[in-house]
Write a protein that holds these residues in place. Structure first.
Motif, PDB file in Angstrom:
ATOM      1  N   GLY A  85       0.828  -1.189   0.000  1.00 19.61           N
ATOM      2  CA  GLY A  85       0.000   0.000   0.000  1.00 19.61           C
ATOM      3  C   GLY A  85       0.864   1.240   0.000  1.00 19.61           C
ATOM      4  O   GLY A  85       2.082   1.178  -0.185  1.00 19.61           O
ATOM      5  N   ALA A  86       0.200   2.377   0.218  1.00 19.50           N
ATOM      6  CA  ALA A  86       0.896   3.661   0.185  1.00 19.50           C
ATOM      7  C   ALA A  86       0.276   4.599   1.209  1.00 19.50           C
ATOM      8  O   ALA A  86      -0.887   4.463   1.578  1.00 19.50           O
ATOM      9  N   ILE A  87       1.091   5.552   1.630  1.00 20.79           N
ATOM     10  CA  ILE A  87       0.622   6.604   2.530  1.00 20.79           C
ATOM     11  C   ILE A  87       1.391   7.866   2.181  1.00 20.79           C
ATOM     12  O   ILE A  87       2.567   7.802   1.807  1.00 20.79           O
ATOM     13  N   ASP A  88       0.706   8.990   2.223  1.00 23.90           N
ATOM     14  CA  ASP A  88       1.412  10.246   1.989  1.00 23.90           C
ATOM     15  C   ASP A  88       1.074  11.243   3.077  1.00 23.90           C
ATOM     16  O   ASP A  88       0.020  11.184   3.702  1.00 23.90           O
ATOM     17  N   LEU A  89       2.020  12.123   3.317  1.00 27.32           N
ATOM     18  CA  LEU A  89       1.879  13.208   4.287  1.00 27.32           C
ATOM     19  C   LEU A  89       1.959  14.512   3.522  1.00 27.32           C
ATOM     20  O   LEU A  89       3.007  14.848   2.961  1.00 27.32           O
ATOM     21  N   HIS A 103      -4.382  15.977   5.698  1.00 26.96           N
ATOM     22  CA  HIS A 103      -2.920  15.966   5.621  1.00 26.96           C
ATOM     23  C   HIS A 103      -2.365  14.602   5.217  1.00 26.96           C
ATOM     24  O   HIS A 103      -1.272  14.509   4.671  1.00 26.96           O
ATOM     25  N   ILE A 104      -3.085  13.549   5.553  1.00 19.36           N
ATOM     26  CA  ILE A 104      -2.572  12.199   5.337  1.00 19.36           C
ATOM     27  C   ILE A 104      -3.606  11.400   4.557  1.00 19.36           C
ATOM     28  O   ILE A 104      -4.792  11.393   4.885  1.00 19.36           O
ATOM     29  N   GLN A 128       6.546  11.832  11.678  1.00 17.08           N
ATOM     30  CA  GLN A 128       7.060  12.591  10.533  1.00 17.08           C
ATOM     31  C   GLN A 128       6.325  13.925  10.407  1.00 17.08           C
ATOM     32  O   GLN A 128       6.919  14.943  10.023  1.00 17.08           O
ATOM     33  N   ALA A 129       5.031  13.921  10.708  1.00 11.56           N
ATOM     34  CA  ALA A 129       4.260  15.167  10.675  1.00 11.56           C
ATOM     35  C   ALA A 129       4.813  16.150  11.703  1.00 11.56           C
ATOM     36  O   ALA A 129       4.974  17.346  11.422  1.00 11.56           O
ATOM     37  N   ARG A 130       5.118  15.650  12.877  1.00 15.66           N
ATOM     38  CA  ARG A 130       5.697  16.486  13.927  1.00 15.66           C
ATOM     39  C   ARG A 130       7.054  17.029  13.474  1.00 15.66           C
ATOM     40  O   ARG A 130       7.390  18.186  13.685  1.00 15.66           O
ATOM     41  N   ALA A 131       7.825  16.179  12.802  1.00 17.08           N
ATOM     42  CA  ALA A 131       9.176  16.562  12.365  1.00 17.08           C
ATOM     43  C   ALA A 131       9.156  17.695  11.338  1.00 17.08           C
ATOM     44  O   ALA A 131      10.118  18.462  11.261  1.00 17.08           O
ATOM     45  N   TYR A 174     -11.302  14.017  10.922  1.00 17.43           N
ATOM     46  CA  TYR A 174     -10.696  13.792  12.236  1.00 17.43           C
ATOM     47  C   TYR A 174      -9.435  14.646  12.370  1.00 17.43           C
ATOM     48  O   TYR A 174      -8.678  14.813  11.414  1.00 17.43           O
ATOM     49  N   TRP A 175      -9.168  15.090  13.590  1.00 19.47           N
ATOM     50  CA  TRP A 175      -7.906  15.741  13.910  1.00 19.47           C
ATOM     51  C   TRP A 175      -7.131  14.848  14.867  1.00 19.47           C
ATOM     52  O   TRP A 175      -7.703  14.269  15.809  1.00 19.47           O
ATOM     53  N   ILE A 176      -5.823  14.726  14.605  1.00 25.87           N
ATOM     54  CA  ILE A 176      -4.924  13.974  15.477  1.00 25.87           C
ATOM     55  C   ILE A 176      -3.832  14.937  15.933  1.00 25.87           C
ATOM     56  O   ILE A 176      -3.140  15.538  15.113  1.00 25.87           O
ATOM     57  N   THR A 177      -3.673  15.074  17.232  1.00 29.92           N
ATOM     58  CA  THR A 177      -2.584  15.878  17.783  1.00 29.92           C
ATOM     59  C   THR A 177      -1.305  15.049  17.706  1.00 29.92           C
ATOM     60  O   THR A 177      -1.290  13.891  18.127  1.00 29.92           O
ATOM     61  N   VAL A 178      -0.260  15.677  17.138  1.00 29.68           N
ATOM     62  CA  VAL A 178       1.009  14.950  17.011  1.00 29.68           C
ATOM     63  C   VAL A 178       2.038  15.507  17.963  1.00 29.68           C
ATOM     64  O   VAL A 178       3.114  15.029  18.107  1.00 29.68           O
TER      65      VAL A 178
END
Length: 178
Positions: A85-89, A103-104, A128-131, A174-178
């Motif tokens: 599969g794949a995922i992007d940020l 964002h993702i 990675q989002a935090r970074a 949805y929001w996710i706090t990183v």
């Protein structure tokens, strides 16, 4: 067979093509960056290599991206040299992504579903989002996609709302706090 996230590579072309053939013709595969393949023959080694280059370059914030696009980092979910599969940020969101895409984005090939890969990959990308300086990320899914909703919720997603449009249907945001 532990999954890992890797940057897109031509080395996995045969496996990626096998995965592509599992999807219905024209099916949307979120997080894959297929929109960057416009005008490219992914069946040819040269076309596939061009697309992989486009995916990698989309993360370079010093380079402009096309109209309506945003900078994004793409990863492939793999295990034992098999594309799963794949995922992007997306480094930031535009109006469309704020309402629909977030964002993702991620997708898992049909034969690799129900193994927790989406939840795992989403959790792996959050640092990675935090970074890149994000404090929180927006992640969306189709309202009827309960598996994706569970993946988001397992990773701390808090439902803000459900929005709809004639073109894209109902989306859970949805929001996710990183």
């Amino acid at each position: 067979m532990s999954p890992e996230l890797i940057l897109p590579t031509v080395r996995l072309r045969a496996s990626w093509l096998e995965a592509r053939d599992e999807w219905a013709a024209g099916a949307h595969q979120d997080g894959t960056g297929l929109r960057l393949a416009d005008g490219v023959d992914l069946g040819s080694p040269e076309g596939f290599a061009e697309w992989v280059d486009r995916l990698l370059l989309q993360a370079d914030r010093s380079r402009p991206v096309g109209e309506g696009r945003v900078h994004a980092t793409h990863w492939w979910i793999v295990a034992d040299d098999t594309y799963l599969g794949a995922i992007d940020l997306r480094h930031y969101v535009n109006d469309f992504l704020f309402d629909v895409g977030g964002h993702i984005g991620y997708s898992v090939r049909p034969s690799a579903r129900r193994r927790g890969l989406a939840s795992w990959a989403l959790g792996a990308v959050l640092p990675q989002a935090r970074a890149i300086g994000l404090d929180r990320v927006l992640v969306t899914c189709d309202d009827a996609n309960t598996a994706s909703a569970r993946s988001i919720e397992r990773n701390g997603g808090v439902l803000e709302d459900v929005r709809g449009s004639a073109q894209h249907g109902l989306k859970r945001r949805y929001w996710i706090t990183v």
